[in-house]
Design a protein around this motif. Structure first.
Motif, PDB file in Angstrom:
ATOM      1  N   SER A 145       2.056   1.940  -3.539  1.00  0.00           N
ATOM      2  CA  SER A 145       0.973   2.564  -4.311  1.00  0.00           C
ATOM      3  C   SER A 145       0.806   4.030  -3.924  1.00  0.00           C
ATOM      4  N   ALA A 146       0.870   4.310  -2.620  1.00  0.00           N
ATOM      5  CA  ALA A 146       0.661   5.683  -2.145  1.00  0.00           C
ATOM      6  C   ALA A 146       1.755   6.622  -2.635  1.00  0.00           C
TER       7      ALA A 146
ATOM      8  N   ARG B 231       1.573   7.206  -6.542  1.00  0.00           N
ATOM      9  CA  ARG B 231       0.497   8.117  -6.958  1.00  0.00           C
ATOM     10  C   ARG B 231       0.709   9.521  -6.423  1.00  0.00           C
TER      11      ARG B 231
ATOM     12  N   ALA C 256      -7.303  10.118   0.687  1.00  0.00           N
ATOM     13  CA  ALA C 256      -8.422   9.302   1.164  1.00  0.00           C
ATOM     14  C   ALA C 256      -7.984   7.872   1.466  1.00  0.00           C
ATOM     15  N   ASP C 257      -7.112   7.326   0.631  1.00  0.00           N
ATOM     16  CA  ASP C 257      -6.694   5.927   0.786  1.00  0.00           C
ATOM     17  C   ASP C 257      -5.740   5.720   1.957  1.00  0.00           C
ATOM     18  N   ASP C 258      -5.217   6.796   2.515  1.00  0.00           N
ATOM     19  CA  ASP C 258      -4.321   6.646   3.662  1.00  0.00           C
ATOM     20  C   ASP C 258      -5.043   5.985   4.836  1.00  0.00           C
ATOM     21  N   GLU C 259      -6.344   6.137   4.889  1.00  0.00           N
ATOM     22  CA  GLU C 259      -7.137   5.512   5.952  1.00  0.00           C
ATOM     23  C   GLU C 259      -7.048   3.988   5.889  1.00  0.00           C
ATOM     24  N   LYS C 260      -6.935   3.438   4.668  1.00  0.00           N
ATOM     25  CA  LYS C 260      -6.812   1.982   4.528  1.00  0.00           C
ATOM     26  C   LYS C 260      -5.550   1.469   5.207  1.00  0.00           C
TER      27      LYS C 260
ATOM     28  N   LEU D 158       0.832  -1.204   0.000  1.00  0.00           N
ATOM     29  CA  LEU D 158       0.000   0.000   0.000  1.00  0.00           C
ATOM     30  C   LEU D 158       0.867   1.254   0.000  1.00  0.00           C
TER      31      LEU D 158
ATOM     32  N   GLN E 235      -7.195  11.097  -3.994  1.00  0.00           N
ATOM     33  CA  GLN E 235      -7.274   9.640  -3.836  1.00  0.00           C
ATOM     34  C   GLN E 235      -6.233   9.148  -2.840  1.00  0.00           C
ATOM     35  N   VAL E 236      -5.021   9.662  -2.964  1.00  0.00           N
ATOM     36  CA  VAL E 236      -3.948   9.257  -2.054  1.00  0.00           C
ATOM     37  C   VAL E 236      -4.315   9.614  -0.618  1.00  0.00           C
TER      38      VAL E 236
END
Length: 219
Positions: free
Chosen positions: A25-26, A29, A47-51, A22, A44-45
């Motif tokens: 990917s972070a 992007r 927001a996806d940090d929460e994952k 992850l 997107q980056v």
């Protein structure tokens, strides 16, 4: 019980690898968003940090549960404790990728750094992406040669970071305060990303060889 314990340790390793993927990917992007001022990709980056945060919490809970139930000793104990610290470094690397994306979003539609420094930041981004990929492979294989490669990538990041500071502090620097702050922050984020990768490499190297190298960065 021993088989169950070994399976749990494998599960910890698998989750570390998943977290590291992850991070790749972070940072990939975030670097693209930074380079191209792509605000949609930057969001997107962020927001996806929460994952990654959620995965970190789940991994930490698993490790703590193992400590409580299995009461590991010797190398098994070092593995679990190291996993907790590696997980924290991976989470921080994800945060740094999000910070880079935030700079891109904040500056949109403008670029974050002046034109003359963009090649330097492109190179820093390339090293960050490579170091993140190597961390994935290191966590998957514990190959000590990867630790040396990660340190070499970080050394180059340090050199680039210092070159940015020299440019910003130079007499011919004519950018305003906002650009100066953003440029300095961006350089620090890229350099710090590599520091955390080195921290992970040291912990994995210790588990693989028994040789401990003292930490040199702030946790």
């Amino acid at each position: 019980m021993r088989l169950v314990f070994q399976q749990e340790l494998h599960d910890v390793q698998d989750r570390l690898v998943e977290s590291a993927e992850l991070v790749v990917s972070a940072i990939t992007r975030a670097s693209e968003a930074f380079r191209t001022s792509n605000v949609s990709l930057a969001e997107q980056v962020i927001a996806d940090d929460e994952k990654l945060d959620q995965l970190t919490v789940a991994l930490d809970e698993l490790a703590i549960n193992i400590l409580a139930r299995q009461q590991p000793v010797a190398r098994d104990l070092r593995i679990v404790v190291s996993a907790l610290r590696i997980s924290a470094s991976l989470e921080r690397m994800g945060d740094i990728a999000a910070h880079i994306a935030q700079l891109a979003r904040f500056r949109f539609p403008e670029k974050v750094v002046p034109r003359e420094l963009r090649p330097t930041f492109d190179e820093m981004a390339a090293h960050d992406i490579e170091v993140a990929r190597q961390v994935v492979e290191l966590l998957r294989t514990t190959d000590p040669r990867l630790a040396d490669s990660i340190r070499a990538e970080d050394d180059r990041l340090d050199e680039l970071h210092h070159s940015v500071f020299e440019r910003v502090l130079g007499e011919d620097w004519d950018q305003d305060a906002a650009v100066t702050v953003d440029t300095t922050l961006a350089s620090r984020y890229h350099e710090r990303f590599g520091d955390h990768a080195v921290s992970i490499a040291k912990k994995v190297l210790y588990l693989a060889t028994g040789d401990w190298v003292p930490e040199t960065i702030d946790d």
